[in-house]
Design a protein around this motif. Structure first.
Motif, short mmCIF file in Angstrom:
data_model
loop_
_atom_site.label_atom_id
_atom_site.label_comp_id
_atom_site.label_asym_id
_atom_site.label_seq_id
_atom_site.Cartn_x
_atom_site.Cartn_y
_atom_site.Cartn_z
N LEU A 115 0.84 -1.18 0.00
CA LEU A 115 0.00 0.00 0.00
C LEU A 115 0.88 1.24 0.00
CD1 LEU A 115 -2.58 -1.10 2.72
CD2 LEU A 115 -2.98 -0.98 0.25
N PRO A 116 0.44 2.35 -0.60
CA PRO A 116 1.28 3.55 -0.60
C PRO A 116 1.38 4.22 0.76
CG PRO A 116 -0.85 4.00 -1.62
CD PRO A 116 -0.79 2.52 -1.39
N PHE A 117 0.37 4.04 1.60
CA PHE A 117 0.38 4.62 2.94
C PHE A 117 -0.71 3.94 3.76
CE2 PHE A 117 -2.95 7.02 0.86
CZ PHE A 117 -3.91 7.22 1.86
N LEU A 118 -0.70 4.19 5.06
CA LEU A 118 -1.79 3.80 5.93
C LEU A 118 -2.12 4.96 6.86
CD1 LEU A 118 -1.04 0.10 6.98
CD2 LEU A 118 -3.04 0.93 5.74
N PRO A 119 -3.41 5.21 7.12
CA PRO A 119 -3.79 6.31 8.01
C PRO A 119 -3.59 5.92 9.47
CG PRO A 119 -5.75 5.18 7.21
CD PRO A 119 -4.59 4.54 6.52
N VAL A 120 -3.00 6.83 10.24
CA VAL A 120 -2.75 6.59 11.66
C VAL A 120 -3.06 7.85 12.46
CG1 VAL A 120 -0.96 4.86 11.24
CG2 VAL A 120 -0.32 7.25 11.48
N ARG A 121 -3.45 7.66 13.73
CA ARG A 121 -3.65 8.80 14.61
C ARG A 121 -2.34 9.31 15.20
NH1 ARG A 121 -8.30 5.66 16.25
NH2 ARG A 121 -10.21 6.71 15.60
N LEU A 135 5.37 14.85 5.39
CA LEU A 135 4.21 14.06 5.78
C LEU A 135 2.92 14.77 5.40
CD1 LEU A 135 5.22 12.72 9.32
CD2 LEU A 135 5.03 11.41 7.20
N ARG A 136 1.92 14.00 5.06
CA ARG A 136 0.62 14.55 4.67
C ARG A 136 -0.47 13.97 5.57
NH1 ARG A 136 3.68 17.40 2.68
NH2 ARG A 136 3.99 17.92 0.48
N THR A 137 -1.59 14.63 5.60
CA THR A 137 -2.75 14.12 6.33
C THR A 137 -3.85 13.75 5.35
OG1 THR A 137 -3.66 16.35 6.62
CG2 THR A 137 -2.25 15.50 8.39
N VAL A 138 -4.76 12.91 5.81
CA VAL A 138 -5.94 12.55 5.02
C VAL A 138 -7.17 12.70 5.90
CG1 VAL A 138 -4.75 10.95 3.48
CG2 VAL A 138 -5.65 10.11 5.64
N THR A 139 -8.29 12.92 5.26
CA THR A 139 -9.57 13.04 5.98
C THR A 139 -10.39 11.78 5.76
OG1 THR A 139 -9.56 15.44 5.69
CG2 THR A 139 -11.66 14.41 6.27
N SER A 140 -10.89 11.22 6.83
CA SER A 140 -11.72 10.03 6.72
C SER A 140 -12.91 10.30 5.80
CB SER A 140 -12.23 9.62 8.11
OG SER A 140 -13.23 8.62 8.00
N PRO A 141 -13.20 9.39 4.86
CA PRO A 141 -14.32 9.58 3.94
C PRO A 141 -15.67 9.24 4.58
CG PRO A 141 -13.24 7.52 3.45
CD PRO A 141 -12.43 8.17 4.54
N TYR A 142 -15.65 8.82 5.83
CA TYR A 142 -16.88 8.42 6.51
C TYR A 142 -17.41 9.57 7.37
CZ TYR A 142 -15.41 3.92 4.75
OH TYR A 142 -15.03 2.91 3.91
N GLU A 143 -18.51 9.32 8.07
CA GLU A 143 -19.21 10.38 8.78
C GLU A 143 -18.34 11.08 9.82
OE1 GLU A 143 -22.79 8.89 10.44
OE2 GLU A 143 -23.74 8.47 8.49
N ASP A 144 -17.38 10.37 10.39
CA ASP A 144 -16.56 10.98 11.44
C ASP A 144 -15.70 12.12 10.91
OD1 ASP A 144 -13.59 9.67 10.99
OD2 ASP A 144 -15.19 8.34 10.39
#
Length: 285
Positions: A115-121, A135-144
Protein backbone atom coordinates in the motif's frame (compact mmCIF):
# COMPACT_ATOMS: atom_id res chain seq x y z
CA UNK A 1 12.22 -26.55 -1.09
CA UNK A 2 15.32 -24.71 -2.22
CA UNK A 3 18.39 -24.35 -0.01
CA UNK A 4 18.90 -20.64 0.65
CA UNK A 5 21.93 -20.91 2.91
CA UNK A 6 24.88 -18.64 2.23
CA UNK A 7 27.70 -16.93 4.09
CA UNK A 8 27.41 -13.45 5.57
CA UNK A 9 29.83 -12.15 2.96
CA UNK A 10 27.76 -13.70 0.17
CA UNK A 11 24.62 -12.06 1.56
CA UNK A 12 26.05 -8.55 1.78
CA UNK A 13 27.69 -8.95 -1.64
CA UNK A 14 24.15 -8.63 -3.01
CA UNK A 15 23.74 -5.17 -1.51
CA UNK A 16 24.59 -2.06 -3.50
CA UNK A 17 25.39 1.54 -2.72
CA UNK A 18 22.33 3.79 -2.74
CA UNK A 19 19.93 1.08 -1.57
CA UNK A 20 17.26 1.47 1.07
CA UNK A 21 18.20 -1.06 3.74
CA UNK A 22 15.98 -2.22 6.59
CA UNK A 23 17.58 -3.65 9.74
CA UNK A 24 15.44 -5.62 12.17
CA UNK A 25 15.69 -5.99 15.92
CA UNK A 26 14.98 -3.29 18.46
CA UNK A 27 17.54 -0.94 19.99
CA UNK A 28 20.24 -3.21 21.38
CA UNK A 29 18.15 -6.38 21.10
CA UNK A 30 18.49 -9.15 18.52
CA UNK A 31 20.23 -7.05 15.92
CA UNK A 32 21.80 -8.82 12.91
CA UNK A 33 25.24 -7.61 13.95
CA UNK A 34 27.25 -10.26 12.09
CA UNK A 35 25.60 -9.10 8.86
CA UNK A 36 26.23 -5.45 9.76
CA UNK A 37 29.89 -6.23 10.42
CA UNK A 38 30.07 -8.04 7.09
CA UNK A 39 28.52 -5.00 5.42
CA UNK A 40 31.21 -2.80 6.98
CA UNK A 41 33.83 -4.98 5.24
CA UNK A 42 32.42 -3.91 1.86
CA UNK A 43 32.52 -0.53 0.15
CA UNK A 44 28.71 -0.21 0.07
CA UNK A 45 27.69 3.30 1.06
CA UNK A 46 25.10 6.05 0.49
CA UNK A 47 22.45 3.95 2.21
CA UNK A 48 18.99 4.92 3.37
CA UNK A 49 18.67 2.91 6.58
CA UNK A 50 15.29 2.02 8.08
CA UNK A 51 15.61 0.76 11.64
CA UNK A 52 14.40 0.82 15.21
CA UNK A 53 17.99 1.81 15.70
CA UNK A 54 20.75 0.53 17.92
CA UNK A 55 24.45 -0.21 17.35
CA UNK A 56 23.64 -1.22 13.78
CA UNK A 57 22.91 2.43 13.06
CA UNK A 58 25.77 3.62 15.26
CA UNK A 59 28.38 1.57 13.41
CA UNK A 60 27.10 2.43 9.94
CA UNK A 61 26.80 6.11 10.84
CA UNK A 62 30.29 6.27 12.32
CA UNK A 63 31.69 4.56 9.21
CA UNK A 64 30.03 7.14 6.96
CA UNK A 65 27.77 4.65 5.19
CA UNK A 66 24.39 6.36 5.80
CA UNK A 67 22.89 9.02 3.55
CA UNK A 68 19.52 9.09 5.29
CA UNK A 69 18.15 7.42 8.41
CA UNK A 70 14.47 6.63 8.97
CA UNK A 71 13.90 5.72 12.60
CA UNK A 72 11.71 6.01 15.68
CA UNK A 73 14.75 6.03 18.00
CA UNK A 74 18.40 5.02 18.11
CA UNK A 75 19.34 3.61 21.49
CA UNK A 76 21.49 1.06 23.27
CA UNK A 77 18.63 0.50 25.74
CA UNK A 78 20.74 0.60 28.91
CA UNK A 79 22.45 3.64 27.35
CA UNK A 80 19.54 5.85 26.25
CA UNK A 81 21.08 7.51 23.17
CA UNK A 82 23.45 5.63 20.86
CA UNK A 83 26.65 7.72 21.12
CA UNK A 84 28.14 7.09 17.67
CA UNK A 85 24.78 7.86 16.06
CA UNK A 86 24.58 11.06 18.13
CA UNK A 87 28.08 12.17 17.14
CA UNK A 88 27.40 11.57 13.44
CA UNK A 89 24.07 13.35 13.62
CA UNK A 90 25.55 16.33 15.46
CA UNK A 91 28.10 16.83 12.69
CA UNK A 92 25.36 16.61 10.06
CA UNK A 93 26.64 13.39 8.52
CA UNK A 94 23.25 12.23 7.23
CA UNK A 95 19.62 13.27 6.80
CA UNK A 96 17.14 12.14 9.44
CA UNK A 97 13.45 11.26 9.29
CA UNK A 98 12.35 10.59 12.87
CA UNK A 99 8.79 9.42 13.42
CA UNK A 100 6.65 8.01 16.23
CA UNK A 101 7.12 4.29 16.95
CA UNK A 102 3.56 3.51 15.89
CA UNK A 103 3.96 5.52 12.69
CA UNK A 104 7.08 3.51 11.89
CA UNK A 105 5.21 0.25 12.50
CA UNK A 106 2.36 1.26 10.20
CA UNK A 107 4.88 2.31 7.56
CA UNK A 108 6.17 -1.26 7.66
CA UNK A 109 2.63 -2.63 7.50
CA UNK A 110 1.87 -0.45 4.48
CA UNK A 111 4.98 -1.63 2.65
CA UNK A 112 4.37 -5.28 3.56
CA UNK A 113 0.86 -5.01 2.12
CA UNK A 114 2.04 -3.06 -0.95
CA UNK A 115 0.00 0.00 0.00
CA UNK A 116 1.28 3.55 -0.60
CA UNK A 117 0.38 4.62 2.94
CA UNK A 118 -1.79 3.80 5.93
CA UNK A 119 -3.79 6.31 8.01
CA UNK A 120 -2.75 6.59 11.66
CA UNK A 121 -3.65 8.80 14.61
CA UNK A 122 -0.09 8.80 15.93
CA UNK A 123 1.68 12.07 15.16
CA UNK A 124 -1.38 14.32 15.14
CA UNK A 125 -0.79 17.30 17.43
CA UNK A 126 2.91 16.59 17.83
CA UNK A 127 6.12 18.03 16.41
CA UNK A 128 6.46 14.96 14.20
CA UNK A 129 4.56 16.85 11.53
CA UNK A 130 6.75 19.92 11.92
CA UNK A 131 10.08 18.10 11.68
CA UNK A 132 8.84 15.95 8.79
CA UNK A 133 7.29 18.53 6.44
CA UNK A 134 6.86 15.89 3.75
CA UNK A 135 4.21 14.06 5.78
CA UNK A 136 0.62 14.55 4.67
CA UNK A 137 -2.75 14.12 6.33
CA UNK A 138 -5.94 12.55 5.02
CA UNK A 139 -9.57 13.04 5.98
CA UNK A 140 -11.72 10.03 6.72
CA UNK A 141 -14.32 9.58 3.94
CA UNK A 142 -16.88 8.42 6.51
CA UNK A 143 -19.21 10.38 8.78
CA UNK A 144 -16.56 10.98 11.44
CA UNK A 145 -14.46 13.09 9.04
CA UNK A 146 -11.40 12.57 11.24
CA UNK A 147 -8.03 13.96 10.16
CA UNK A 148 -5.30 11.31 10.20
CA UNK A 149 -1.63 11.13 9.30
CA UNK A 150 -0.99 9.37 5.99
CA UNK A 151 2.09 7.38 6.99
CA UNK A 152 3.97 6.47 3.80
CA UNK A 153 5.05 2.91 3.17
CA UNK A 154 8.59 2.12 4.31
CA UNK A 155 9.48 0.15 1.22
CA UNK A 156 13.01 -1.28 1.18
CA UNK A 157 15.37 -2.82 -1.35
CA UNK A 158 16.73 -5.26 1.22
CA UNK A 159 16.32 -6.20 4.88
CA UNK A 160 18.65 -7.82 7.42
CA UNK A 161 17.23 -9.62 10.48
CA UNK A 162 18.45 -12.10 13.09
CA UNK A 163 16.55 -15.12 14.41
CA UNK A 164 17.22 -17.71 17.07
CA UNK A 165 16.62 -20.56 14.63
CA UNK A 166 16.03 -20.95 10.90
CA UNK A 167 15.85 -23.74 8.37
CA UNK A 168 17.57 -23.87 5.01
CA UNK A 169 14.43 -22.82 3.16
CA UNK A 170 14.23 -19.50 5.00
CA UNK A 171 11.62 -20.13 7.67
CA UNK A 172 12.67 -18.36 10.86
CA UNK A 173 11.86 -18.75 14.56
CA UNK A 174 12.34 -16.44 17.53
CA UNK A 175 12.44 -17.92 21.03
CA UNK A 176 12.61 -14.72 23.07
CA UNK A 177 9.82 -12.50 24.42
CA UNK A 178 9.27 -10.28 21.36
CA UNK A 179 9.22 -10.62 17.55
CA UNK A 180 10.36 -6.98 17.08
CA UNK A 181 8.54 -6.64 13.70
CA UNK A 182 11.20 -8.68 11.90
CA UNK A 183 8.55 -10.41 9.81
CA UNK A 184 7.34 -7.01 8.57
CA UNK A 185 10.88 -5.97 7.65
CA UNK A 186 11.22 -9.08 5.48
CA UNK A 187 7.79 -8.65 3.88
CA UNK A 188 8.36 -4.93 3.26
CA UNK A 189 11.64 -5.50 1.38
CA UNK A 190 12.38 -6.76 -2.11
CA UNK A 191 15.01 -9.12 -0.67
CA UNK A 192 15.63 -10.29 2.91
CA UNK A 193 18.65 -11.95 4.49
CA UNK A 194 18.24 -13.78 7.79
CA UNK A 195 21.10 -14.64 10.11
CA UNK A 196 20.41 -17.16 12.84
CA UNK A 197 22.01 -18.66 15.90
CA UNK A 198 21.41 -22.15 14.58
CA UNK A 199 20.28 -23.84 11.38
CA UNK A 200 17.84 -26.66 12.15
CA UNK A 201 15.90 -29.22 10.15
CA UNK A 202 12.70 -28.82 12.16
CA UNK A 203 11.51 -25.58 13.78
CA UNK A 204 8.82 -27.14 15.95
CA UNK A 205 11.11 -27.94 18.87
CA UNK A 206 13.99 -26.36 20.76
CA UNK A 207 17.45 -27.90 20.92
CA UNK A 208 16.35 -29.70 24.10
CA UNK A 209 13.35 -31.25 22.35
CA UNK A 210 10.75 -29.02 23.98
CA UNK A 211 7.78 -28.14 21.79
CA UNK A 212 7.62 -24.46 20.79
CA UNK A 213 4.54 -22.31 20.32
CA UNK A 214 3.35 -21.95 16.70
CA UNK A 215 3.49 -18.14 16.90
CA UNK A 216 7.27 -18.30 17.37
CA UNK A 217 7.54 -19.43 13.74
CA UNK A 218 7.86 -15.82 12.64
CA UNK A 219 9.40 -15.77 9.17
CA UNK A 220 7.92 -17.46 6.15
CA UNK A 221 10.34 -18.69 3.50
CA UNK A 222 8.41 -16.85 0.80
CA UNK A 223 9.70 -13.53 2.20
CA UNK A 224 13.32 -14.66 2.69
CA UNK A 225 16.08 -14.58 0.09
CA UNK A 226 19.03 -15.96 2.03
CA UNK A 227 19.87 -17.63 5.34
CA UNK A 228 23.16 -17.28 7.20
CA UNK A 229 24.12 -19.42 10.18
CA UNK A 230 25.85 -17.00 12.56
CA UNK A 231 26.27 -18.25 16.14
CA UNK A 232 26.48 -15.28 18.51
CA UNK A 233 25.60 -13.21 15.45
CA UNK A 234 23.67 -10.61 17.43
CA UNK A 235 26.61 -9.80 19.75
CA UNK A 236 26.93 -7.46 21.55
CA UNK A 237 23.16 -7.04 21.53
CA UNK A 238 20.94 -9.60 23.23
CA UNK A 239 19.38 -12.65 21.64
CA UNK A 240 17.13 -14.09 24.36
CA UNK A 241 17.04 -16.81 25.49
CA UNK A 242 20.36 -17.76 23.88
CA UNK A 243 22.30 -14.92 25.52
CA UNK A 244 21.86 -11.54 27.12
CA UNK A 245 23.36 -8.25 26.03
CA UNK A 246 27.11 -8.00 26.64
CA UNK A 247 26.78 -4.89 28.80
CA UNK A 248 30.48 -4.58 29.61
CA UNK A 249 31.49 -4.78 25.97
CA UNK A 250 28.67 -2.42 24.99
CA UNK A 251 30.08 0.14 27.43
CA UNK A 252 33.48 -0.23 25.77
CA UNK A 253 31.88 0.33 22.37
CA UNK A 254 29.99 3.38 23.62
CA UNK A 255 33.05 5.04 25.15
CA UNK A 256 35.65 4.24 22.49
CA UNK A 257 36.23 6.42 19.40
CA UNK A 258 34.98 4.53 16.38
CA UNK A 259 38.36 4.42 14.66
CA UNK A 260 39.96 2.74 17.68
CA UNK A 261 37.06 0.31 18.08
CA UNK A 262 37.12 -0.58 14.37
CA UNK A 263 40.88 -1.11 14.36
CA UNK A 264 40.73 -3.59 17.22
CA UNK A 265 37.45 -5.39 16.55
CA UNK A 266 36.36 -4.85 12.94
CA UNK A 267 39.57 -5.17 10.94
CA UNK A 268 39.07 -8.86 10.12
CA UNK A 269 36.28 -11.34 9.47
CA UNK A 270 33.65 -12.55 11.94
CA UNK A 271 35.95 -15.15 13.50
CA UNK A 272 38.55 -12.42 14.05
CA UNK A 273 35.87 -10.32 15.73
CA UNK A 274 34.92 -13.14 18.08
CA UNK A 275 38.56 -13.79 18.89
CA UNK A 276 39.19 -10.12 19.63
CA UNK A 277 36.15 -9.98 21.90
CA UNK A 278 37.28 -13.10 23.78
CA UNK A 279 40.77 -11.68 24.20
CA UNK A 280 39.40 -8.40 25.52
CA UNK A 281 37.25 -10.18 28.08
CA UNK A 282 40.20 -12.34 29.18
CA UNK A 283 42.40 -9.26 29.62
CA UNK A 284 39.84 -7.82 32.03
CA UNK A 285 40.03 -10.79 34.40
Amino acid sequence: MSDKTMSADEAVARLESGMTLGIGGWGSRRKPMALVRALLRTDVTDLTVVSYGGPDVGLLAAAGRIRKLVTAFTTLDSIPLEPHYRAARERGAFALAEVDEAMFMWGLHAAANRLPFLPVRAGIGSDVMRVNPGLRTVTSPYEDGETLVAMPALRMDAALVHMNRADRAGNGQYLGPDPYFDDLFCEAADTAYVSCEQLVDHLGTTALGKETAPQTLLLDRSAVTGVVEAPNGAHFTSCAPDYTRDEIFQKLYATTPYEQFAERFLAGDEEAYRSAVRTWHEERR
